[in-house]
Design a protein around this motif. Structure first.
Motif, PDB file in Angstrom:
ATOM      1  N   GLU A  67       0.842  -1.193   0.000  1.00  0.00           N
ATOM      2  CA  GLU A  67       0.000   0.000   0.000  1.00  0.00           C
ATOM      3  C   GLU A  67       0.886   1.255   0.000  1.00  0.00           C
ATOM      4  N   PRO A  68       0.319   2.440  -0.277  1.00  0.00           N
ATOM      5  CA  PRO A  68       1.103   3.674  -0.136  1.00  0.00           C
ATOM      6  C   PRO A  68       1.676   3.797   1.270  1.00  0.00           C
ATOM      7  N   TRP A  69       2.759   4.522   1.392  1.00  0.00           N
ATOM      8  CA  TRP A  69       3.461   4.645   2.669  1.00  0.00           C
ATOM      9  C   TRP A  69       2.531   5.117   3.775  1.00  0.00           C
ATOM     10  N   HIS A  70       2.606   4.451   4.912  1.00  0.00           N
ATOM     11  CA  HIS A  70       1.791   4.803   6.076  1.00  0.00           C
ATOM     12  C   HIS A  70       2.694   5.436   7.134  1.00  0.00           C
ATOM     13  N   VAL A  88      -5.973   2.101  10.693  1.00  0.00           N
ATOM     14  CA  VAL A  88      -5.484   1.496   9.449  1.00  0.00           C
ATOM     15  C   VAL A  88      -6.586   0.657   8.810  1.00  0.00           C
ATOM     16  N   PHE A  89      -7.298  -0.080   9.629  1.00  0.00           N
ATOM     17  CA  PHE A  89      -8.397  -0.920   9.130  1.00  0.00           C
ATOM     18  C   PHE A  89      -9.457  -0.072   8.433  1.00  0.00           C
ATOM     19  N   ARG A  90      -9.806   1.059   9.050  1.00  0.00           N
ATOM     20  CA  ARG A  90     -10.853   1.919   8.483  1.00  0.00           C
ATOM     21  C   ARG A  90     -10.382   2.699   7.266  1.00  0.00           C
ATOM     22  N   ASP A  91      -9.131   3.170   7.296  1.00  0.00           N
ATOM     23  CA  ASP A  91      -8.692   4.170   6.325  1.00  0.00           C
ATOM     24  C   ASP A  91      -7.950   3.615   5.120  1.00  0.00           C
ATOM     25  N   THR A  92      -7.487   2.360   5.175  1.00  0.00           N
ATOM     26  CA  THR A  92      -6.763   1.788   4.039  1.00  0.00           C
ATOM     27  C   THR A  92      -7.761   1.332   2.984  1.00  0.00           C
ATOM     28  N   PRO A  93      -7.644   1.824   1.747  1.00  0.00           N
ATOM     29  CA  PRO A  93      -8.635   1.470   0.720  1.00  0.00           C
ATOM     30  C   PRO A  93      -8.718  -0.030   0.443  1.00  0.00           C
ATOM     31  N   ALA A  94      -7.588  -0.710   0.375  1.00  0.00           N
ATOM     32  CA  ALA A  94      -7.599  -2.139   0.071  1.00  0.00           C
ATOM     33  C   ALA A  94      -8.146  -2.925   1.260  1.00  0.00           C
ATOM     34  N   ALA A 100      -3.849  -9.047   2.907  1.00  0.00           N
ATOM     35  CA  ALA A 100      -3.341 -10.290   3.488  1.00  0.00           C
ATOM     36  C   ALA A 100      -2.867 -11.252   2.411  1.00  0.00           C
ATOM     37  N   GLU A 101      -3.631 -11.379   1.345  1.00  0.00           N
ATOM     38  CA  GLU A 101      -3.214 -12.292   0.268  1.00  0.00           C
ATOM     39  C   GLU A 101      -1.917 -11.814  -0.374  1.00  0.00           C
ATOM     40  N   ARG A 102      -1.777 -10.515  -0.532  1.00  0.00           N
ATOM     41  CA  ARG A 102      -0.549  -9.969  -1.125  1.00  0.00           C
ATOM     42  C   ARG A 102       0.662 -10.327  -0.267  1.00  0.00           C
ATOM     43  N   LEU A 103       0.520 -10.146   1.050  1.00  0.00           N
ATOM     44  CA  LEU A 103       1.626 -10.446   1.954  1.00  0.00           C
ATOM     45  C   LEU A 103       1.887 -11.943   2.041  1.00  0.00           C
ATOM     46  N   MET A 104       0.844 -12.730   2.166  1.00  0.00           N
ATOM     47  CA  MET A 104       1.004 -14.173   2.305  1.00  0.00           C
ATOM     48  C   MET A 104       1.563 -14.797   1.029  1.00  0.00           C
ATOM     49  N   GLY A 105       1.146 -14.276  -0.118  1.00  0.00           N
ATOM     50  CA  GLY A 105       1.714 -14.757  -1.381  1.00  0.00           C
ATOM     51  C   GLY A 105       3.191 -14.430  -1.480  1.00  0.00           C
ATOM     52  N   HIS A 106       3.563 -13.236  -1.024  1.00  0.00           N
ATOM     53  CA  HIS A 106       4.978 -12.870  -0.997  1.00  0.00           C
ATOM     54  C   HIS A 106       5.754 -13.827  -0.099  1.00  0.00           C
ATOM     55  N   GLY A 297       4.315  -8.579  13.299  1.00  0.00           N
ATOM     56  CA  GLY A 297       3.687  -7.624  12.390  1.00  0.00           C
ATOM     57  C   GLY A 297       4.612  -7.266  11.239  1.00  0.00           C
ATOM     58  N   VAL A 298       4.024  -7.035  10.074  1.00  0.00           N
ATOM     59  CA  VAL A 298       4.808  -6.678   8.884  1.00  0.00           C
ATOM     60  C   VAL A 298       4.283  -5.357   8.341  1.00  0.00           C
ATOM     61  N   ARG A 299       5.055  -4.287   8.544  1.00  0.00           N
ATOM     62  CA  ARG A 299       4.702  -2.955   8.043  1.00  0.00           C
ATOM     63  C   ARG A 299       3.268  -2.583   8.419  1.00  0.00           C
ATOM     64  N   ASP A 300       3.019  -2.618   9.709  1.00  0.00           N
ATOM     65  CA  ASP A 300       1.697  -2.272  10.209  1.00  0.00           C
ATOM     66  C   ASP A 300       1.792  -1.017  11.067  1.00  0.00           C
ATOM     67  N   SER A 301       0.779  -0.724  11.852  1.00  0.00           N
ATOM     68  CA  SER A 301       0.819   0.495  12.658  1.00  0.00           C
ATOM     69  C   SER A 301       1.838   0.391  13.789  1.00  0.00           C
ATOM     70  N   TRP A 302       2.241  -0.811  14.139  1.00  0.00           N
ATOM     71  CA  TRP A 302       3.207  -0.998  15.213  1.00  0.00           C
ATOM     72  C   TRP A 302       4.628  -0.706  14.751  1.00  0.00           C
TER      73      TRP A 302
END
Length: 394
Positions: A67-70, A88-94, A100-106, A297-302
């Motif tokens: 996603e765009p930089w947070h 993040v849950f409310r405001d992220t468009p995706a 999750a699929e993008r990250l898990m596939g990676h 966590g991977v590139r999350d709010s934490w």
């Protein structure tokens, strides 16, 4: 009519960095028989084959991967970080399923065969985040085994209504395990939270995975309460304590607690955050305690960091554990592979006849060198079929 078996020969491959062989795989498992008929042939070019890895602790529902930089704001503790998760849950468009699929596939392309995925359950989300991770897991089931934990990140007593959501998640089969978080230090109700979590586990016959950041007397007290309930309900082999910062080895009662954990069949997970916080894997193993390794966590709010690359995490485990000898470097990798597999209930992928043909291919000299140098993954194989090549899903 019976299905015809599928045979693949992985030609000129070096299992665990040994001599080059032709590895025969029949119906997804390593075979010692000679290949019959006209098998599929995969030329491995003399590369090393290593068992694929297990991410025993990851939060794919929270990620902003791709996603765009947070930009993150200061936070003073778990409660404020949880509030930022909700933003993040409310405001992220995706939606969660896409992220999750993008990250898990990676993760698959980097050599992950399985993961235990924690998904937040709270009134702020309902079951939407959990359902998103489940949807992503179903799309990737040909390449990745996923066990999902219904995780009360915001607490149980601190967030009224969470107990009912946990019940629904387990009743509907959306979650495979039930989680908890710092029952005393964060939720303020040691017995109340643990009675709820273990009661749900017993009623729905699922496993337990509890985040425990507390150390010192609070951490020890919580660990003993978990041990007591695990024994009482016969849940040995189905309970995990994640992070377990109170088991880093400095506490006076370390050996007594480790022995009790081993006897009760309770596993631990570490994300190898630092030398001060990494679990002493070898010392715990002496007491019969399984230790899995995860990304967290991977590139999350934490945190802006994380890459869901379990080879990189094995490298961090070795570094945080101050590994120097070849066997210590190798053990960091094998902990992430074999101990992780045992923790999530998968067979060991050790290239022995009958073992699952789950492995990755890399250029290299030997396993210790691979752990240090982190070479690119040439290919990833799941059940004898190539599922990723040169960093892309096939």
């Amino acid at each position: 009519m019976a299905e015809r078996s599928h045979t693949t020969i992985f030609r000129n491959v070096r299992p665990m960095g040994g001599d080059a062989v032709d590895l025969v795989v029949v119906d997804g498992r390593v075979s010692e028989a000679q290949a019959q008929g006209s098998p599929e042939v995969v030329d491995c070019g003399g590369r090393i084959a290593l068992p694929t890895l297990v991410d025993a602790h990851i939060h794919p529902d929270k990620t902003t991967w791709g996603e765009p930089w947070h930009s993150r704001r200061p936070a003073s503790g778990i409660a404020e970080l949880g509030e930022q998760d909700a933003e993040v849950f409310r405001d992220t468009p995706a939606p969660v399923a896409v992220r999750a699929e993008r990250l898990m596939g990676h993760a698959v392309t980097r050599g992950t065969r399985a993961m235990r995925a924690h998904a937040d359950i709270a009134p702020a989300y309902g079951l939407e985040g959990l359902q998103g991770v489940r949807e992503a897991a179903e799309r990737l089931e040909h390449a990745l085994d996923v066990r999902i934990v219904a995780f009360p990140q915001h607490g149980v007593r601190r967030a009224p209504g969470t107990d009912a959501l946990l019940e629904e998640a387990l009743r509907t089969g959306a979650a495979d395990l039930v989680g908890g978080i710092d029952p005393e230090g964060f939720d303020g109700d040691l017995d109340g939270q643990l009675d709820l979590v273990f009661g749900l586990a017993d009623r729905h016959r699922v496993g337990v995975d509890i985040h425990l950041h507390d150390d010192g007397p609070v951490g020890s007290r919580t660990m003993r309460a978990i041990i007591e309930r695990t024994r009482a309900l016969g849940l040995g082999g189905n309970v995990t304590v994640s992070h377990a910062f109170g088991m880093t080895g400095a506490e006076e009662d370390f050996d007594a607690l480790a022995a009790a954990l081993g006897e009760a069949g309770i596993a631990l997970t570490t994300v190898a955050p630092s030398p001060a916080r990494v679990l002493p894997v070898a010392r715990l193993r002496e007491h019969g305690v399984r230790v899995g390794v995860g990304s967290d966590g991977v590139r999350d709010s934490w945190s802006p960091f994380g890459d869901a690359d379990m080879m990189h995490r094995a490298h961090l485990l070795a570094k945080a554990s101050r590994a120097r000898l070849d066997e210590q470097l190798s053990d960091a990798y094998l902990t992430s592979a074999h101990d992780g597999a045992a923790l999530v209930g998968l067979d060991r992928a050790d290239f022995q006849p009958g073992a699952p043909a789950d492995f990755l291919l890399v250029e290299g000299e030997c396993l210790p060198q691979v752990v240090v140098d982190l070479p690119e993954r040439h290919a990833v194989v799941r059940a004898g079929r190539v599922v990723a090549r040169e960093g892309r899903l096939v």
